[in-house]
Design a protein around this motif. Structure first.
Motif, PDB file in Angstrom:
ATOM      1  N   ASP A 152       0.840  -1.192   0.010  1.00  0.00           N
ATOM      2  CA  ASP A 152       0.006  -0.064  -0.099  1.00  0.00           C
ATOM      3  C   ASP A 152       1.098   1.440  -0.166  1.00  0.00           C
ATOM      4  N   SER A 153       2.012   1.265   0.073  1.00  0.00           N
ATOM      5  CA  SER A 153       3.024   2.241   0.196  1.00  0.00           C
ATOM      6  C   SER A 153       3.331   3.033  -1.169  1.00  0.00           C
ATOM      7  N   LYS A 154       3.410   4.255  -0.980  1.00  0.00           N
ATOM      8  CA  LYS A 154       4.078   5.039  -2.022  1.00  0.00           C
ATOM      9  C   LYS A 154       5.326   4.495  -2.632  1.00  0.00           C
ATOM     10  N   GLU A 155       6.044   4.261  -2.000  1.00  0.00           N
ATOM     11  CA  GLU A 155       7.491   3.662  -2.242  1.00  0.00           C
ATOM     12  C   GLU A 155       7.270   2.246  -3.328  1.00  0.00           C
ATOM     13  N   PHE A 156       6.261   1.425  -3.024  1.00  0.00           N
ATOM     14  CA  PHE A 156       6.039   0.278  -4.003  1.00  0.00           C
ATOM     15  C   PHE A 156       5.256   0.675  -4.992  1.00  0.00           C
ATOM     16  N   GLN A 157       4.494   1.759  -5.057  1.00  0.00           N
ATOM     17  CA  GLN A 157       3.498   2.248  -6.204  1.00  0.00           C
ATOM     18  C   GLN A 157       4.655   2.986  -7.259  1.00  0.00           C
ATOM     19  N   LYS A 158       5.596   3.504  -6.779  1.00  0.00           N
ATOM     20  CA  LYS A 158       6.479   4.193  -7.634  1.00  0.00           C
ATOM     21  C   LYS A 158       7.849   3.212  -8.020  1.00  0.00           C
ATOM     22  N   ASP A 159       8.216   2.364  -7.241  1.00  0.00           N
ATOM     23  CA  ASP A 159       9.446   1.286  -7.680  1.00  0.00           C
ATOM     24  C   ASP A 159       9.176   0.055  -7.211  1.00  0.00           C
ATOM     25  N   PRO A 160       8.259  -0.787  -7.737  1.00  0.00           N
ATOM     26  CA  PRO A 160       7.804  -2.053  -7.129  1.00  0.00           C
ATOM     27  C   PRO A 160       8.699  -3.133  -7.437  1.00  0.00           C
ATOM     28  N   PHE A 161       9.748  -2.806  -8.296  1.00  0.00           N
ATOM     29  CA  PHE A 161      10.631  -3.847  -8.667  1.00  0.00           C
ATOM     30  C   PHE A 161      11.457  -4.514  -7.969  1.00  0.00           C
ATOM     31  N   PRO A 162      11.957  -3.758  -6.574  1.00  0.00           N
ATOM     32  CA  PRO A 162      12.754  -4.640  -5.633  1.00  0.00           C
ATOM     33  C   PRO A 162      11.747  -5.745  -4.936  1.00  0.00           C
ATOM     34  N   ILE A 163      10.811  -5.296  -4.668  1.00  0.00           N
ATOM     35  CA  ILE A 163       9.939  -6.106  -3.958  1.00  0.00           C
ATOM     36  C   ILE A 163       9.315  -7.480  -4.687  1.00  0.00           C
ATOM     37  N   TYR A 164       9.136  -6.999  -6.256  1.00  0.00           N
ATOM     38  CA  TYR A 164       8.968  -8.084  -7.133  1.00  0.00           C
ATOM     39  C   TYR A 164      10.062  -9.174  -6.982  1.00  0.00           C
ATOM     40  N   LYS A 165      11.475  -8.969  -7.011  1.00  0.00           N
ATOM     41  CA  LYS A 165      12.521  -9.556  -7.040  1.00  0.00           C
ATOM     42  C   LYS A 165      12.449 -10.396  -5.661  1.00  0.00           C
ATOM     43  N   GLN A 166      12.233  -9.737  -4.574  1.00  0.00           N
ATOM     44  CA  GLN A 166      12.058 -10.448  -3.138  1.00  0.00           C
ATOM     45  C   GLN A 166      11.200 -11.650  -3.342  1.00  0.00           C
ATOM     46  N   LEU A 167      10.051 -11.203  -3.950  1.00  0.00           N
ATOM     47  CA  LEU A 167       9.149 -12.355  -4.228  1.00  0.00           C
ATOM     48  C   LEU A 167       9.211 -13.306  -4.855  1.00  0.00           C
ATOM     49  N   ARG A 168       9.862 -13.120  -6.142  1.00  0.00           N
ATOM     50  CA  ARG A 168      10.341 -14.417  -6.971  1.00  0.00           C
ATOM     51  C   ARG A 168      11.394 -15.263  -6.357  1.00  0.00           C
ATOM     52  N   ASP A 169      12.256 -14.516  -5.699  1.00  0.00           N
ATOM     53  CA  ASP A 169      13.385 -15.216  -5.217  1.00  0.00           C
ATOM     54  C   ASP A 169      13.082 -16.165  -3.918  1.00  0.00           C
ATOM     55  N   HIS A 170      12.280 -15.395  -3.109  1.00  0.00           N
ATOM     56  CA  HIS A 170      12.454 -15.957  -1.853  1.00  0.00           C
ATOM     57  C   HIS A 170      10.672 -16.412  -1.279  1.00  0.00           C
ATOM     58  N   HIS A 171       9.815 -15.952  -1.939  1.00  0.00           N
ATOM     59  CA  HIS A 171       8.443 -16.075  -1.899  1.00  0.00           C
ATOM     60  C   HIS A 171       7.560 -16.298  -3.085  1.00  0.00           C
ATOM     61  N   PRO A 172       8.105 -17.213  -3.799  1.00  0.00           N
ATOM     62  CA  PRO A 172       7.202 -17.290  -5.204  1.00  0.00           C
ATOM     63  C   PRO A 172       5.673 -17.761  -4.972  1.00  0.00           C
ATOM     64  N   ILE A 173       5.420 -18.314  -3.777  1.00  0.00           N
ATOM     65  CA  ILE A 173       4.155 -18.340  -3.510  1.00  0.00           C
ATOM     66  C   ILE A 173       3.969 -17.508  -2.282  1.00  0.00           C
ATOM     67  N   TYR A 174       3.457 -16.402  -2.093  1.00  0.00           N
ATOM     68  CA  TYR A 174       3.185 -15.449  -0.844  1.00  0.00           C
ATOM     69  C   TYR A 174       1.890 -15.392  -0.433  1.00  0.00           C
ATOM     70  N   HIS A 175       1.689 -15.683   0.755  1.00  0.00           N
ATOM     71  CA  HIS A 175       0.700 -15.705   1.624  1.00  0.00           C
ATOM     72  C   HIS A 175       0.325 -14.271   2.236  1.00  0.00           C
ATOM     73  N   ASP A 176      -0.365 -13.138   1.435  1.00  0.00           N
ATOM     74  CA  ASP A 176      -0.417 -11.766   1.979  1.00  0.00           C
ATOM     75  C   ASP A 176      -1.784 -12.102   3.089  1.00  0.00           C
ATOM     76  N   ARG A 177      -1.433 -12.029   4.377  1.00  0.00           N
ATOM     77  CA  ARG A 177      -2.559 -12.371   5.512  1.00  0.00           C
ATOM     78  C   ARG A 177      -3.110 -11.055   5.738  1.00  0.00           C
ATOM     79  N   PHE A 178      -2.462  -9.774   5.326  1.00  0.00           N
ATOM     80  CA  PHE A 178      -3.023  -8.810   5.851  1.00  0.00           C
ATOM     81  C   PHE A 178      -4.029  -8.223   4.849  1.00  0.00           C
TER      82      PHE A 178
END
Lengths: 426, 63
Positions: free
Chosen positions: A18-44
């Motif tokens: 939900d952060s501005k940071e992610f809306q502007k530059d989602p790519f570092p989070i995308y990489k973390q998802l791909r590398d370490h959480h290819p299936i990610y359960h967002d409980r929030f």
């Protein structure tokens, strides 16, 4: 689906989405998802996320497991589009009704029927450019990218040219209403109602006395003896403005943004080669497409990477992340219109290509693959090559740009810069 | 009646197998594979629709 081992990495705080940071530059989070959480359960947010290329592709292909609509006992769940557009194709999930509506209109945007409209796209692009070419400067979004697609749609529908400016205003109000809600929503709904009142008699007329225009074709197209109802035609026209107008506008803006700011060294190549704009389009659709996420609901339990997505769960398919997957593309974070591992040109609903290259996921894949794909690509490439041919020594007015952002990237928010000013010699 | 796929013309748009999984499936290379050639009245109607919708003109019905 890829089933390689996953190395543990840092946890991701789901509030980041939900952060501005992610809306502007989602790519570092995308990489973390791909590398370490290819299936990610967002409980929030109570949802699951897939981000690797082959997993996103696989989910798009697997109609038996993922539906576009959530079904209640008495039919598909209304996720809002009916409210704004009226009855339309986006609501019917994987149903037979979806297939019927899609097949009536899909054929209008490909092949010879699309080619019939191409000369008009050339003409409208030139007319739009005429309006600013003598000033030595253009704000690409408001003066160019937002002007071409909507005028093209108005012409395709066969609306009188003197009504084109009114149509542009309805479009802008409708899109504002969708994007921002609140007071804008009323403006959007008013615009839609005015547009429907305007178009209603045209539908009646062209149903019985059709011409060669798109509205006539939609009113009279038959699949297995079935036509669209008048309400369905109106819903489709409204949808066409958002799904066909707004997306193409933002695609054109993103193409110029990435040439001006991400790869200015490839600008010269694009300016001197009108045929390369389909490459610019394809690479933009991979590198930073207008739509980064698609939503699906599971119709059964899905075991994946030693985890299980339950039945009737919401799943985000991050195609924007899949497009940056090292497992599918070399140096995925480099914008390169000469990339040799990306399929350029005509995309496919199947996502499979005779050249053996991987395609971008920017239009989705499979049953709900963007219907206007061929139109979007050709129109964007034509409009951009026309502009490229007419501006002398184009350069960004501001050397520093705040960058591309998206109001709500994970709910299908369209991604594009807010302003993009280009200067050129008169 | 029988559905024929011309692989030279086919560009793997996928229209046939996404619209008519009862008649086609995607093979490993992305081409359609006909899985049902006993066409009763309903399936024949579906097959005709697939031929009409194919953007590559790669499908035809043969007696």
């Amino acid at each position: 689906m890829s089933e390689e081992t996953v190395e543990l990495g840092p946890e991701i705080d789901p509030r980041i989405f939900d952060s501005k940071e992610f809306q502007k530059d989602p790519f570092p989070i995308y990489k973390q998802l791909r590398d370490h959480h290819p299936i990610y359960h967002d409980r929030f947010h109570n949802r699951w996320i897939l981000s690797r290329y082959w997993d996103v592709d696989g989910a798009f292909q697997d109609n038996g497991s993922y539906d576009r609509a959530m079904y209640k006992a008495d039919g598909p769940y209304d996720f809002g589009s009916r409210h704004v557009f009226g009855p339309n194709i986006l609501e019917y999930g994987n149903s037979d009704e979806h297939r019927r509506l899609r097949n009536i209109v899909a054929g209008q945007f490909v092949g010879q029927k699309l080619q019939d409209f191409i000369p008009m796209i050339h003409q409208i692009s030139e007319e739009v450019i005429d309006r600013f070419i003598d000033s030595g400067e253009v704000e690409i979004i408001s003066q160019f990218a937002s002007q071409v697609p909507i005028r093209v749609i108005s012409n395709m529908l066969g609306l009188p040219r003197e009504d084109e400016d009114t149509f542009v205003t309805w479009y802008q109000d409708l899109i504002a209403g969708l994007g921002f809600g609140g007071e804008h929503l009323m403006r959007g709904l008013n615009a839609r109602n005015e547009m429907w009142d305007y178009i209603d008699p045209l539908i009646k007329k062209r149903s019985v006395d059709p011409g060669e225009d798109l509205l006539s074709r939609i009113c009279t197209a038959e699949i297995a003896g079935s036509r669209m109802s008048s309400d369905e035609v109106k819903g489709f026209v409204a949808l066409l403005l958002a799904a066909g107008g707004d997306t193409t506008e933002k695609a054109i803006a993103n193409m110029w943004y990435h040439l001006m700011y991400t790869r200015p060294d490839q600008m010269e190549l694009a300016l001197s080669n009108p045929d390369i704009w389909e490459n610019v389009f394809a690479e933009m659709m991979r590198f930073d497409p207008v739509v980064h996420a698609q939503f699906r609901y599971t119709t059964r339990e899905i075991p994946l990477y030693n985890d299980v997505i339950p039945e009737r769960a919401g799943v985000i398919l991050y195609l924007g992340a899949g497009n940056r997957d090292e497992r599918a593309f070399k140096n995925p974070d480099t914008f390169d219109i000469l990339r040799d591992d990306l399929h350029m040109g005509r995309e496919n609903r199947s996502g499979r290509y005779k050249d053996g290259k991987n395609g971008h996921l920017g239009f989705g894949i499979g049953q709900h693959f963007c219907m206007g794909y061929a139109m979007a690509r050709q129109e964007s490439a034509i409009a951009c090559s026309k502009l490229a041919a007419r501006v002398k020594k184009p350069r960004p007015k501001n050397m520093v740009h705040p960058g591309i952002s998206s109001p709500s990237i994970d709910s299908g928010g369209f991604r594009s810069p807010e302003e993009l000013i280009m200067e050129f010699d008169k | 009646m029988k559905v024929l796929v011309d692989k030279e013309k086919c560009f793997m748009s996928g229209e046939c197998y996404y619209n008519h999984p009862e008649l086609f499936r995607m093979d490993d290379d992305g081409y359609p594979e006909v899985i049902e050639n006993r066409l009763d009245q309903d399936l024949l109607r579906h097959a005709e629709e697939a031929v009409q919708v194919c953007p590559a003109g790669a499908l035809k019905l043969e007696k």
